[in-house]
Scaffold this motif. Sequence first.
Motif, PDB file in Angstrom:
ATOM      1  N   VAL A 190       0.882  -1.024  -0.064  1.00 28.17           N
ATOM      2  CA  VAL A 190      -0.088  -0.001  -0.002  1.00 28.17           C
ATOM      3  C   VAL A 190       0.998   1.273   0.019  1.00 28.17           C
ATOM      4  N   VAL A 191       0.951   1.924  -1.363  1.00 29.37           N
ATOM      5  CA  VAL A 191       1.796   3.163  -1.361  1.00 29.37           C
ATOM      6  C   VAL A 191       1.411   4.320  -1.404  1.00 29.37           C
ATOM      7  N   GLU A 200      -1.424   2.075   7.265  1.00 23.68           N
ATOM      8  CA  GLU A 200      -1.472   1.021   8.361  1.00 23.68           C
ATOM      9  C   GLU A 200      -3.029   0.461   8.560  1.00 23.68           C
ATOM     10  N   GLY A 201      -3.951   1.549   8.600  1.00 22.65           N
ATOM     11  CA  GLY A 201      -5.409   1.254   8.547  1.00 22.65           C
ATOM     12  C   GLY A 201      -5.912   0.412   7.465  1.00 22.65           C
ATOM     13  N   LYS A 202      -5.333   0.755   6.349  1.00 20.01           N
ATOM     14  CA  LYS A 202      -5.848   0.145   5.032  1.00 20.01           C
ATOM     15  C   LYS A 202      -5.354  -1.393   5.196  1.00 20.01           C
ATOM     16  N   ALA A 216      -0.730  -7.102   3.705  1.00 26.62           N
ATOM     17  CA  ALA A 216      -0.563  -5.524   3.025  1.00 26.62           C
ATOM     18  C   ALA A 216       0.690  -4.806   3.760  1.00 26.62           C
ATOM     19  N   PHE A 217       1.337  -4.277   3.014  1.00 25.14           N
ATOM     20  CA  PHE A 217       2.353  -3.482   3.647  1.00 25.14           C
ATOM     21  C   PHE A 217       2.443  -1.993   3.559  1.00 25.14           C
ATOM     22  N   PRO A 218       2.263  -1.300   4.679  1.00 24.67           N
ATOM     23  CA  PRO A 218       2.198   0.179   4.386  1.00 24.67           C
ATOM     24  C   PRO A 218       3.538   0.651   3.981  1.00 24.67           C
ATOM     25  N   ILE A 219       3.629   1.638   3.108  1.00 29.36           N
ATOM     26  CA  ILE A 219       4.702   2.060   2.373  1.00 29.36           C
ATOM     27  C   ILE A 219       4.713   3.642   1.949  1.00 29.36           C
ATOM     28  N   CYS A 220       5.273   4.474   2.672  1.00 31.83           N
ATOM     29  CA  CYS A 220       5.137   5.984   2.550  1.00 31.83           C
ATOM     30  C   CYS A 220       6.650   6.509   2.100  1.00 31.83           C
ATOM     31  N   ILE A 264       0.221  -3.834  -6.265  1.00 34.23           N
ATOM     32  CA  ILE A 264       0.276  -2.653  -5.633  1.00 34.23           C
ATOM     33  C   ILE A 264      -0.933  -1.721  -5.483  1.00 34.23           C
ATOM     34  N   ASN A 265      -1.356  -1.434  -4.233  1.00 32.97           N
ATOM     35  CA  ASN A 265      -2.398  -0.457  -4.138  1.00 32.97           C
ATOM     36  C   ASN A 265      -1.813   0.891  -3.952  1.00 32.97           C
ATOM     37  N   LEU A 266      -2.168   1.736  -4.949  1.00 34.17           N
ATOM     38  CA  LEU A 266      -1.480   3.198  -4.613  1.00 34.17           C
ATOM     39  C   LEU A 266      -2.523   3.897  -3.882  1.00 34.17           C
ATOM     40  N   GLU A 267      -2.585   4.667  -2.836  1.00 34.58           N
ATOM     41  CA  GLU A 267      -3.216   5.214  -1.851  1.00 34.58           C
ATOM     42  C   GLU A 267      -2.935   6.761  -1.731  1.00 34.58           C
ATOM     43  N   ASP A 268      -3.724   7.606  -1.635  1.00 36.82           N
ATOM     44  CA  ASP A 268      -3.585   9.130  -1.186  1.00 36.82           C
ATOM     45  C   ASP A 268      -2.664   9.814  -1.966  1.00 36.82           C
ATOM     46  N   ILE A 269      -2.432   9.608  -3.516  1.00 36.81           N
ATOM     47  CA  ILE A 269      -1.403  10.322  -4.086  1.00 36.81           C
ATOM     48  C   ILE A 269      -2.296  11.289  -5.155  1.00 36.81           C
ATOM     49  N   SER A 270      -1.894  12.598  -4.788  1.00 36.16           N
ATOM     50  CA  SER A 270      -2.803  13.612  -5.675  1.00 36.16           C
ATOM     51  C   SER A 270      -2.751  13.553  -7.071  1.00 36.16           C
TER      52      SER A 270
END
Length: 477
Positions: free
Chosen positions: A144-145, A167-169, A181-185, A208-214
Motif C-alpha cells: 500500500v504505497v 496502516e489502517g488500510k 499488506a505492507f504500508p509504505i510511505c 500494488i495499491n496506490l493510496e492518497d497520491i494527488s
Amino acid sequence: MIQRNLDGNSIIIRLEMKTKTINFGEVASAISTAGGDIVAIDVISTNQDVTVRDLTVAITDSEQNKRIIDQVRKLDGVTIINVSDRTFLLHLGGKIEITSKTPINNREDLSRVYTPDVARICTAIAEEPHKAYSLTIKRNTIAVVSDGSAVLGLGNIGPEAAMPVMEGKAMLFKQFAGVDAFPICLQTQDTEEIIRTIKAISPAFGGINLEDISSPRCFEIEERLNKELDIPVFHDDQHGTAVVLYAGLINALKLAGKTLENSKIVICGIGAAGVACSNILLSAGAKRLIGVDREGALVRTAVYDNPVWQSYAERTNPELEEGTLHEVLKGADVFIGVSKGNLLTREHILTMAKDPIVFAMANPVPEIMPSVIEDIVAVAATGRSDYPNQINNVLCFPGIFRAALDCRASVINEEMKLAAATAIASSISDEERTKHYIIPSVFNDRVVKRIRESVIEAAIQTGVARRFPRKNNETTS
Ligand SMILES: NC(=O)c1ccc[n+]([C@@H]2O[C@H](COP(=O)([O-])OP(=O)(O)OC[C@H]3O[C@@H](n4cnc5c(N)ncnc54)[C@H](O)[C@@H]3O)[C@@H](O)[C@H]2O)c1
Ligand SMILES: O=C(O)C[C@H](O)C(=O)O
Ligand SMILES: [Mg+2]
C-alpha cells in the motif's frame, strides 16, 4: 477498578492528586459539573503524599473535553500529567506487526528457515522465477504505497503523517480479505522517482495499491506502472471509490425513481476520485454530468493547464453550464462530493431537483453532514462509518485484490471493476433496499466473496487471469 460502559468518545486523564490537599470526591464532582461521566478509574501509583490515577471520562464533543480539563485544572492539589483519547492510545506503537508462520525453537528450525537450507529455496527461485509465487509471501502480499500528497481530505500532509491511514488500510486488507499488506510511505513526490521506487520494490509483491497520491500525478504513475510491471497496480482513490460510488448510485437511483441517463449529476472535486467516478458513470450511460472544481464548473469552451481537466471538459457538461458549485447545483438530481468538507448548506440542497441524491464523500468531514438534510433528500451517503450508507472504497479494495491475487491477474481492468460494482450493488435485494440501506456494510461477509467470484470471472473472460482458482468455499493452493 470501576468499569462501566466505554462506548462512544472518551478521554483518559492522568492526574496527580496531593492527598492532604484534595480528595477524589472533589475531582469527580468537578468533572461531573462540566458534564463529564467518569466511566473508569485506574490507580497508577500511590503513597502517603500523592496518588496518580487514570480517569476515563465519557464525553460528547471536544468543547466538553476542554470544559472538563479547565475545571480540573482549577482544583488545588491536582496536576494533570496527560490527557489522551482512546483513538490515540490505540495508535501507540502503530497498529500492525509482522508475525512468523512457524516458530524457531532449535538449531534445526533455524537452519531450515534461514541459512543454510534457505539457500536451496533461493536457488529454486533463481532458476524458475515464477516460483516466487509459491515459495515466498508474494502470492498473498501487496504494497500500500502513498507519497502523503492527498491524504483523505487533509491534503499534502507528507509521508509520516500518511502512515496511520496506510496502516489502517493494511488492517482492512487482512481483516476483510486475508490479504497481507505492507504500508509504505515514500519520501518523494516526484512522479519519476515514485515510479522507479515502486518498480524497484515490486519483486516482493503480488500487487500494488496506490493510496492518497494527488492528481494529476496519480494518473501517470498508475498508467506507467501498469504498463511496466506484470502485477496489478490499482489506485484505490480512483477506482476503489468509483466502484463503490457506482454500486451505491445504482441502488439510490432505483429508490429515487431516477435513471442514470436522465439525471443531472454534479461531481465536485475533479481530482483522483472525481475523474474515476465520472469515468465509471459515463461508461455506464450517464449523459448530464458536470464536473466542478475550485474555479467552478469545467466547461469545454475554457482552456485548462491541467490536461486531465481539458479532456474531462470535452467529455462532460453537454449544456455548457458555467458558474460556481452552488450555481450549477440548481436542479441537479445527484450531488457527488469528493473534494473538501463543509462546502454545502441545507439551502443549497433545497435548490436541487425533487428527491435529490447527495453523496458527500470527502473524508473525514463530508461536503455536508447528512443529519442536516435527512428530511429533504431521497438518499444521503458519506464516506464515514458513523452514518448509514458508507460509500467508501473499503468495500472494494479488499475483495478486488483478493480476486486479483487468487487468479494472479496481470492487471485490474475495467471489466473487473464493473463486475465488482455490480457484485456490491446486488448484495442488497429489492426488499432490503431503503433510504438508509443502499450499500452493504463492510462487515457483511458475503460482499468480499461475491466480489471475488465476479471479479475472477471477469478476469478469466478478459484473458488477464494467469491462474484458475477454485470457488470461494474451496481452499486455494
Ligand atoms: N469515500 C471514499 O471512499 C473516498 C475515496 C477517495 C477519496 N475520498 C475523499 O475525496 C476527497 C478527494 O480525494 P482525492 O484522492 O480525489 O484527492 P485529490 O487531491 O486528487 O482531488 C481533490 C480535488 O478536490 C478539489 N477541491 C478542493 N477544494 C475544493 C473546493 N472547495 N471546491 C471544489 N473542488 C475542490 C481539488 O482542487 C482537487 O482537484 C478527499 O476528501 C478524500 O478523503 C473519499
Ligand atoms: O481512506 C478512506 O477512508 C477513503 C479514501 O481512501 C480516502 O482517501 O478518503
Ligand atoms: Mg484514500
